[in-house]
Each structure stands twice: as C-alpha cells, then as structure tokens.
Design a protein around this motif. Structure first.
Motif, PDB file in Angstrom:
ATOM      1  N   ILE B   3     -12.055 -42.596  41.229  1.00 14.81           N
ATOM      2  CA  ILE B   3     -11.323 -42.193  40.035  1.00 14.81           C
ATOM      3  C   ILE B   3     -12.263 -42.208  38.842  1.00 14.81           C
ATOM      4  O   ILE B   3     -12.273 -41.312  38.025  1.00 14.81           O
ATOM      5  CB  ILE B   3     -10.137 -43.147  39.801  1.00 14.81           C
ATOM      6  CG1 ILE B   3      -9.037 -42.780  40.770  1.00 14.81           C
ATOM      7  CG2 ILE B   3      -9.611 -43.018  38.387  1.00 14.81           C
ATOM      8  CD1 ILE B   3      -8.510 -41.390  40.603  1.00 14.81           C
ATOM      9  N   CYS B   4     -13.058 -43.246  38.767  1.00 20.41           N
ATOM     10  CA  CYS B   4     -14.019 -43.312  37.683  1.00 20.41           C
ATOM     11  C   CYS B   4     -15.391 -43.477  38.293  1.00 20.41           C
ATOM     12  O   CYS B   4     -15.516 -43.738  39.474  1.00 20.41           O
ATOM     13  CB  CYS B   4     -13.739 -44.498  36.767  1.00 20.41           C
ATOM     14  SG  CYS B   4     -12.201 -44.323  35.901  1.00 20.41           S
ATOM     15  N   GLY B   5     -16.384 -43.352  37.478  1.00 15.20           N
ATOM     16  CA  GLY B   5     -17.746 -43.530  37.953  1.00 15.20           C
ATOM     17  C   GLY B   5     -17.945 -44.966  38.380  1.00 15.20           C
ATOM     18  O   GLY B   5     -17.086 -45.817  38.159  1.00 15.20           O
ATOM     19  N   HIS B 207     -18.328 -30.232  37.416  1.00 17.71           N
ATOM     20  CA  HIS B 207     -17.841 -31.127  36.357  1.00 17.71           C
ATOM     21  C   HIS B 207     -16.499 -30.658  35.849  1.00 17.71           C
ATOM     22  O   HIS B 207     -16.269 -29.458  35.702  1.00 17.71           O
ATOM     23  CB  HIS B 207     -18.831 -31.161  35.205  1.00 17.71           C
ATOM     24  CG  HIS B 207     -20.194 -31.578  35.628  1.00 17.71           C
ATOM     25  ND1 HIS B 207     -21.319 -31.183  34.962  1.00 17.71           N
ATOM     26  CD2 HIS B 207     -20.598 -32.337  36.666  1.00 17.71           C
ATOM     27  CE1 HIS B 207     -22.374 -31.692  35.587  1.00 17.71           C
ATOM     28  NE2 HIS B 207     -21.964 -32.395  36.604  1.00 17.71           N
ATOM     29  N   MET B 231      -9.068 -39.346  30.818  1.00 17.52           N
ATOM     30  CA  MET B 231     -10.288 -40.054  31.218  1.00 17.52           C
ATOM     31  C   MET B 231     -10.015 -40.993  32.389  1.00 17.52           C
ATOM     32  O   MET B 231     -10.807 -41.071  33.326  1.00 17.52           O
ATOM     33  CB  MET B 231     -10.866 -40.820  30.022  1.00 17.52           C
ATOM     34  CG  MET B 231     -11.488 -39.884  29.000  1.00 17.52           C
ATOM     35  SD  MET B 231     -12.352 -40.742  27.665  1.00 17.52           S
ATOM     36  CE  MET B 231     -10.992 -41.314  26.684  1.00 17.52           C
ATOM     37  N   ALA B 232      -8.867 -41.679  32.334  1.00 13.84           N
ATOM     38  CA  ALA B 232      -8.530 -42.585  33.440  1.00 13.84           C
ATOM     39  C   ALA B 232      -8.339 -41.797  34.729  1.00 13.84           C
ATOM     40  O   ALA B 232      -8.607 -42.299  35.820  1.00 13.84           O
ATOM     41  CB  ALA B 232      -7.269 -43.375  33.098  1.00 13.84           C
ATOM     42  N   GLY B 234     -10.008 -39.196  35.575  1.00  8.94           N
ATOM     43  CA  GLY B 234     -11.264 -38.717  36.136  1.00  8.94           C
ATOM     44  C   GLY B 234     -11.966 -37.600  35.387  1.00  8.94           C
ATOM     45  O   GLY B 234     -12.920 -37.011  35.908  1.00  8.94           O
ATOM     46  N   ALA B 235     -11.542 -37.294  34.174  1.00  7.28           N
ATOM     47  CA  ALA B 235     -12.197 -36.225  33.414  1.00  7.28           C
ATOM     48  C   ALA B 235     -13.665 -36.558  33.160  1.00  7.28           C
ATOM     49  O   ALA B 235     -13.996 -37.700  32.834  1.00  7.28           O
ATOM     50  CB  ALA B 235     -11.475 -36.021  32.088  1.00  7.28           C
ATOM     51  N   ASP B 236     -14.539 -35.563  33.317  1.00  6.07           N
ATOM     52  CA  ASP B 236     -15.932 -35.735  32.919  1.00  6.07           C
ATOM     53  C   ASP B 236     -16.104 -35.447  31.429  1.00  6.07           C
ATOM     54  O   ASP B 236     -16.985 -35.987  30.776  1.00  6.07           O
ATOM     55  CB  ASP B 236     -16.833 -34.785  33.698  1.00  6.07           C
ATOM     56  CG  ASP B 236     -16.793 -35.074  35.182  1.00  6.07           C
ATOM     57  OD1 ASP B 236     -17.013 -36.239  35.556  1.00  6.07           O
ATOM     58  OD2 ASP B 236     -16.518 -34.138  35.961  1.00  6.07           O
ATOM     59  N   PHE B 237     -15.276 -34.532  30.946  1.00  6.74           N
ATOM     60  CA  PHE B 237     -15.250 -34.145  29.544  1.00  6.74           C
ATOM     61  C   PHE B 237     -13.791 -34.107  29.117  1.00  6.74           C
ATOM     62  O   PHE B 237     -12.923 -33.779  29.935  1.00  6.74           O
ATOM     63  CB  PHE B 237     -15.769 -32.703  29.368  1.00  6.74           C
ATOM     64  CG  PHE B 237     -17.196 -32.598  28.936  1.00  6.74           C
ATOM     65  CD1 PHE B 237     -18.219 -32.824  29.837  1.00  6.74           C
ATOM     66  CD2 PHE B 237     -17.518 -32.223  27.633  1.00  6.74           C
ATOM     67  CE1 PHE B 237     -19.545 -32.692  29.447  1.00  6.74           C
ATOM     68  CE2 PHE B 237     -18.841 -32.094  27.233  1.00  6.74           C
ATOM     69  CZ  PHE B 237     -19.850 -32.324  28.136  1.00  6.74           C
ATOM     70  N   VAL B 272     -17.860 -40.468  28.855  1.00  2.00           N
ATOM     71  CA  VAL B 272     -17.184 -39.184  29.030  1.00  2.00           C
ATOM     72  C   VAL B 272     -17.631 -38.256  27.906  1.00  2.00           C
ATOM     73  O   VAL B 272     -17.900 -38.704  26.797  1.00  2.00           O
ATOM     74  CB  VAL B 272     -15.652 -39.388  29.020  1.00  2.00           C
ATOM     75  CG1 VAL B 272     -14.917 -38.061  29.041  1.00  2.00           C
ATOM     76  CG2 VAL B 272     -15.239 -40.253  30.203  1.00  2.00           C
TER      77      VAL B 272
END
Lengths: 490, 339
Positions: B3-5, B207, B231-232, B234-237, B272
């Motif tokens: 989900i996140c890095g 991305h 963002m939570a 999984g958005a990269d931007f 992000v």
C-alpha cells in the motif's frame, strides 16, 4: 524516500538571489533640527545625537536633542495653534487637512517605508505591507470622524482638550505616531510628539509632510531626544493630555508624575501574551500564527505572542512543526524584499535579549535556534524558542521584546486560561481551535485587551487596542480611540 | 500488495506520532488489509486530519506571493519549471498528428535554443498513448495518460481498472486517475480508497497520479482529507484538477495539499509528489507555485520526480521569459512555436 523505485533526478538547489529595495527614493539629511511652530530649528539645548542603521551600525544622521527651553517653545507653539488657527478651524476643514496627510502618506509610502527600515531595522516586506498601509488607514479613518464627533457619541458635546504630549516607542515608529497623532488632530487638539531616540527620522519626515499638507504652524511639533526629553514633555504644565507607549517601568513613572496635575493620561505598555493552541486547531495555520505572533518585527511587538501554550496531547508534533518552520525564516538584510526577520533595533535591546535568553538556559529550559547565518555587522539575534519552560522561569514572566518564544503546555481549557492570565500583563492573547464555542468561552475569561481567534497580530484602525493590568489603560483605535482626546465635562 | 512504500527509517516518527495514517502500513504488514480497512476506520482516520483555516491559508499564500524572484534565481526557476512540466493536450479533437507535434515540442521546447531542456512528460488521452510513446521513444520524455474515465470518472471500478491496464500496456509510464468525488462527498471513503488501490495495482510499474478535482471538493478541509486518503491508498503523486472544472489549480489548494504531503511523510517516511494542473498560464504564476513548494516541502522535493506542472500554454510564456533574461528583450509570440 520516494515511492518511485526509479527516481532519476537529484533534487535541484534553488536559492533566492538578493532582491534589494533601492534607497535612492529617500534623501536623509546630515542634520535634523527640532520641528517647532512649522519649521526646523536649531536646539536651544545645543545638544545633538546620532541615529544609526541597526543593520550596519552606520550613522544615518545627527539629530537635535530637545532641552527644557525647546520643549517649552514647542508646547507654547502648540498652545498658540490650538487657540489660534487650528482651534478656530471648522471641523470639516480640519478633516480635509487630516485626509490630505493620509493621501500624502500613501503617495510617499515607499519613501517612508525605506526610511523606517534604515532607521529601525525592520524588514522592508513588513514596513511596505503592514506598517505603511496601516499608517495611512489610521489617518483616513480618524479624518472621517473629525466633523462627526457629535455623532460618534450621541447626546454629548465633546470638545478638544488642548495640547497633547505624546511619547512613542521605536518598534513601529510611524505607526505609533499615527495611532497617537491621527485621533488627536481629528478631535481638534495640537500635538507635541517625542519619537524614540533610536528611530526619530520617520517622525521628522512626517513633520515635513504635515507642513506640506498645509497644517498651520504649531499644530504638530516634533521634539527629538531620549528619555529626558520625554520626561520634559510629560511633565510640562502646558500639556493637557499625555499619551505614552513604551515600557511598563517608564509608564509607572509617568503615572506618578502626572498624578494630581489634572492631565488626562493613557498608557500602552508591555505584554507577555499567551498564544493558546488546542488539539483541534488548524495546525499548519496555527504554526504560521505562532511564527507571525513572535517573529513579526523581530518580536519587538508589545502584543507579541511570546508565550506559546500548547495542549499536551499535540506538544511534540506541534513543536516539531514550529521548529521546521523556524528553519525557513530568512534572517538578514532588512532591505532585501525576501527577508523575514530583520535587525534588532539597538545594541541596548540586543543585550537585554541576550541576558534574558541566558537566564532561560540557566534556569533549565531547552533552547532551539536554527543555524541560519547572521551578518557580521549590525545587531542580530537568531529566532529562538525554548521548550520545557515553567511559569516561574524569567522567560515566561518578563517581557523579552525580541525574537524569543517560550513554550509551555496545558491539559484543560481551565488550565490554559489560568496560565494565560497568570502574568502582571494583559495586553493580548491568541486562541487556536476549530470549535467556535470554545473561542467565545476563552475570550470571556481572558484578561487581555485583545483576543485573536485563529489569527494573530491583526490590526485595524476601527478596532480599539489597549491593555489590562500592567499593560496600561485607555484604548487606541476605533471610536474608543477618540475618547482620550476629548473633554466630556459638559 | 504494497500500500505504501517500504517504511524504513520512519519507525521513529511513527512511534512519536501515533497517526492513523499508519492504518495502511499496519494492515499491509499484517497482510489483512481488505478486512481491516473499512469506511468507519477511514472516517476515524480522516477525522484525525488537522482542520484547515481558509483565512490563514489565504494569508500564507499572499505572503509567499510577495517573494521577489529575480536574476539568476529566476532563470533557474524557469528552467526547473520546464523540466517539471507535463505538457498536456486533452481535447476531444486530438489526433495522432496533433500528439506527434506536441511530443516534438516536449522534446525540444525551443528549436532555436538547444540549452532549453525537455519537459518531464506529455499528458494525453488513452487512445493517444501509442502515438505519444512512438514519438518520444528514447528521448527521456515520459508519457502520462489520463485514465479511469477522465474527466468525470463516472464509471464502474472494473472499467476504470481495465482502462488503466490498457494504457499501461500501450506503454504509458504514468497514469493520471480521477477520484470518485461523488463517493467522497457522500462519505463512502472505502469506495474511494479501494478504487485508488485497485488502479494502483493495475498500474504495475507505472506511477500513479491521483486527481482530487479540488474544484468539486470545494472546501479546503475536504482537500486535505482527500489528499490523505489518496496517499494512504497508494498515490505516487496527488494532483489538483482535471483542467475541465473551474476553479482548477489554485495556490491555497496547492498549499493545503503540500501540507498534507508533509504530514504524510512525517507519519510514514514516504515522499509523495505534487502536481498542480489547470489554469497556470504565466511564468509569474508558475514561480509562485515553485516558491510555495520550496518553502513548504523544500529541497528534497525539488525534482521532476516529485513536482510537476500540468499545463499547455504555460511553456511558451516560460520560454519568452527565458529569452528576455538572456537577451534583455521581449520577443513577439510569433517567435515561439505553438506546438
């Protein structure tokens, strides 16, 4: 790290090139006499002093120091103008004069702003965007009242008092002048003004503007000098009204000297304001409010939010945000348009700040300063914050009047109010919360002349400003600001 | 699925700020994500996001807009903005020929000045991805495709995922998706979250930029919450706008999103990126965004990997300003190629 596994570019360094406001617009003379009865005069005292640029320690000009005879001349000129042309002038004509001053200040605002920066050390950004617009606004606002005094106070027949003796500080030289001179003139009084010894130049330029605006001689007189000159103004028997902005110690002295003389008195003195951050506050905007509250004008602000009260549950997170923001403050050349924090006004003030900061460290509070470079010459102090401060520390009690923030915590609204009020001062306070009812609850209970909600250091000529307790009495701004300059006996 | 890095280096932060942003992390690590994250848990998470004071934001933006960017710092800013531009054409009348022209402009913005760098990417509709990929091959200019039934996003999640797979298969390096604004405003946070997650999964190596369409979210509180949600998930931007709704990007909205990015980094250690898009037409405007960016997130973010401008007409104004800085003269727009 980035989420991109294939980050290809290294971050680019981007610095702001110096962007210096030109000083060509302002011409500073070598010597300034006293402005008495519509003209610049040599001082009968025969004494002179220098005024320096606190950012470079270079001398800007030599200025006359008014002695007893000079102050006496100024008060007599003011009395003659009051009993003569100014007193006889119709209120609408008087309004025209004040309006004219306001417009001329607007027209020459860049010149005045640059002069304010050179003489006082504040960043051009603030002089240009805050001080000067407010100065003009004050004159415009009070000009409007000049021929409407009976409507301002229905049922009363207010009359001017006579000669006002006004002593102003060095933190906002021109703005404090406006706060005092504009209502005095609008109400029909004449003025003897004593600017601070470290920042006399903008008041002298204002005197020229007043003369060019066609103000009759003697209506505005400017006598420069230090505390002794101020004392001469305050104690002169020909003065009907005394207005002082400055330290509490001097304010107390003035009050005792004026006692029993029949002179009207208003005092706007020190402060140790609490800026209170609740857990539900708009945190990032609160950080800006905290920064603006204490680092605006290098913290040389009587209503500065110098005590930060943070709800314990968000203390670490909030303090980290404030520290990070501190690192982005640009300290340096006040003439650079990108400077956020300028020079400390004088060596004397710098030493006072240093002494109090040392006491904070000695008493066990934890100090944090960003590692920003400071210019080699001039008077400078890094933006500073203290965590782990107790109510009993000197840095939580005494007014530092510099870019130094003391951070304390609280657990409940009651505790916040108790701590906020636990000071001899009572000038201002700030409350940050998303809950409207709590703002009103807090404002009701705080002993402070101004309570800002979700903002800080906001001024407007229509809004009265002044203190409780040792922060003084009397109000400046709004209709309230006219009261101290009017006679109510009939 | 991540989900996140990877959370390396961020544990210290999280221990100090037990922020619900870490819901995503916690769930990811224990491998029980789908059941643990529900609309109620997401609502709790979004309630913990600090509120936003609109007046304070406007004031901060106004203060930063007075920054005086001159001479070499202006030159550096303009060149940086070129490198950070997603040169965009999103019109119903787009053709392969028009896209090829846009790509040529993206690769070499100013034919008379080879020192001007290429832009970061071209941004096109899904059917144009193939043509853009061909036209930019080997140049380093990326191809971004809008997807998920852009601009309205009014389609079933399955279709959105399918479209995403298609553009990635066609060679898109970056996918600009739109969130389901209706679901967000109706409080169906899990629907929004889950959709982003599924699209991210469909992106594979590409991305993901998540468009909030802030003009339809209206309040800054919504903008901040939607930013955190994206963002939570999984958005990269995160990206402001489609450009099809007014207002598009504004400085206040951008500041709020940047502050959300900063909070997310504090909580998770993940950086992000940010993309304001729509309505940025002049170099002066773009520099204001860059200042906001520089003073909110600062140096580590100052790269095209983490900051983009979505724009079409901006590029020529930048070129005109660069020419002025270099020669001291303003030239007629006739001297700058349209595309």
């Amino acid at each position: 790290m980035s989420r991109f596994p294939t980050t290809t570019h290294t971050p680019l360094l981007w610095e702001y090139a110096p962007s210096r406001e030109s000083t060509d617009i302002v011409e500073i003379e070598d010597r300034y006499g006293l402005f008495i009865d519509g003209e610049f005069r040599e001082p009968k005292s025969g004494k002179w002093f220098d005024t320096v640029n606190p950012a470079t320690e270079e001398k800007l000009a030599t200025v006359a120091e008014a002695g007893p005879k000079d102050v006496d001349d100024a008060v007599k000129a003011a009395r003659a103008a009051f009993e003569g042309p100014w007193g006889r002038m119709s209120p609408s004509e008087r309004a025209k004069h004040v309006f004219r001053i306001a417009r001329m200040i607007q027209e020459r605002s860049r010149e005045l702003a640059v002069l304010e920066v050179l003489d006082g050390g504040k960043p051009i950004k603030e002089a240009r965007d805050v001080d000067l617009p407010l100065v003009a606004a004050h004159f415009f606002y009070y000009a409007g009242w000049a021929d409407k005094l009976e409507y301002a106070f229905p049922g009363a027949k207010p009359k001017p008092l006579g000669v006002a003796g006004q002593v102003i500080p060095w933190n906002f030289p021109l703005l404090m002048l406006a706060w005092k001179v504009a209502p005095a003139l609008a109400a029909g009084n004449t003025v003897v003004l004593k600017p601070a010894e470290t920042t006399p130049l903008s008041a002298l330029l204002f005197a020229q503007i007043a003369a060019e605006a066609g103000l009759p001689p003697g209506v505005v007189n400017v006598v420069t000098g230090a505390g002794e000159t101020g004392q001469l103004v305050v104690t002169h028997p020909g003065v009907d009204k005394v207005a002082f902005t400055g330290s509490t110690a001097v304010g107390k002295l003035i009050r005792s000297q004026v006692a029993g003389t029949g002179k009207k008195l208003t005092l706007e003195l020190g402060g140790k304001a609490a800026n209170i951050i609740f857990e539900d506050a708009p945190l990032d905007q609160a950080v800006e409010g905290v920064i603006n509250g204490i680092f605006f004008n290098q913290g040389h602000v009587c209503c500065a939010g110098s005590r930060l009260l943070v709800e314990e549950s968000i203390h670490d997170r909030f303090v980290d945000k404030v520290k990070r923001r501190l690192q982005t403050l640009r300290v340096g050349d006040p003439l650079d348009k990108n400077t956020d924090v300028g020079a400390i006004n004088s060596r004397q003030q710098l030493e006072k700040i240093e002494e109090l900061v040392e006491s904070g460290v000695a008493e066990g509070a934890e100090m944090y300063q960003p590692d920003c470079p400071l210019p080699a010459k001039g008077f400078w102090f890094r933006p500073t914050l203290f965590t782990g401060v107790s109510q009993s520390h000197r840095i939580a009690q005494e007014e530092i009047f510099g870019p130094v923030l003391s951070i304390l915590t609280f657990r409940t609204p009651e505790e916040a109010v108790e701590k906020a009020n636990n000071t001899p001062y009572g000038l201002s306070a700030g409350v940050w919360t998303s809950k409207g009812s709590r703002i009103l609850w807090m404002a009701d209970r705080m002993k402070a002349g101004v309570v800002w909600a979700n903002t800080y250091n906001k001024f407007d000529p229509t809004s009265p400003f002044g203190g409780y307790k040792e922060s003084g009495f009397g109000r400046e701004g709004g209709r309230h600001g006219l009261l101290p300059y009017l006679d109510w006996s009939e | 699925m991540r989900i996140c890095g990877p959370p390396t280096g961020a544990d210290g932060h999280r221990a100090r700020y037990p922020d619900p942003v870490t819901i995503a992390h916690a769930a990811d690590r224990s491998g029980i994500l789908p059941d643990r994250i529900t609309t109620p848990t997401l609502r709790t998470f979004l309630r913990s996001v600090p509120s936003v004071d609109e007046v304070g934001v406007a004031e901060r933006v106004a203060a930063l807009s007075t920054r005086s960017i001159k001479k070499e710092s202006k030159r550096a800013a303009l060149e940086m903005i070129v490198r950070m531009t997603d040169l965009t054409t999103l019109e119903g009348k787009d053709t392969p020929g028009r896209v090829a022209q846009l790509c040529a402009k993206a690769i070499r913005p100013d034919p008379t000045d080879p020192s001007i760098p290429s832009v970061a990417a071209v941004c096109v509709y899904p059917t144009m991805v193939r043509h853009a990929v061909t036209a930019t091959e080997g140049t380093g200019v990326k191809v971004a495709s809008v997807a998920t039934y852009f601009p309205s996003g009014m389609a079933d999640t399955k279709l959105k995922v399918e479209e995403t797979r298609m553009v990635v298969a066609d060679g898109a390096h970056e996918v600009d998706m739109v969130i389901d604004r209706g679901a967000f405003l109706a409080g169906e946070y899990f629907k929004v979250f889950d959709e982003i997650r599924r699209v991210k999964e469909a992106c594979g190596e590409a991305h993901l930029k998540v468009i909030l369409e802030t003009g339809e979210l209206v309040t800054l509180d919504n903008v901040r919450r939607a930013s955190m949600l994206a963002m939570a998930a999984g958005a990269d931007f995160i990206k402001t706008s489609t450009g099809k709704v007014s207002p598009a990007a504004t400085l206040p909205v951008t500041l709020v999103m940047l502050e959300a990015i900063r909070d997310f980094h504090d909580a998770t250690g993940v950086m992000v990126g940010m993309k304001p898009a729509g309505g940025i037409r002049t170099a002066k405007d773009a520099i204001r965004y860059l200042v906001l960016f520089n003073e909110t997130l600062g140096h580590p973010w100052m790269t095209p990997d983490l900051f983009r401008f979505g724009a079409s007409s901006l590029l020529n104004d930048i070129l005109m300003q660069i020419r002025w800085l270099d020669t001291g003269r303003y030239q007629s727009p006739n001297y700058f190629t349209k595309d």
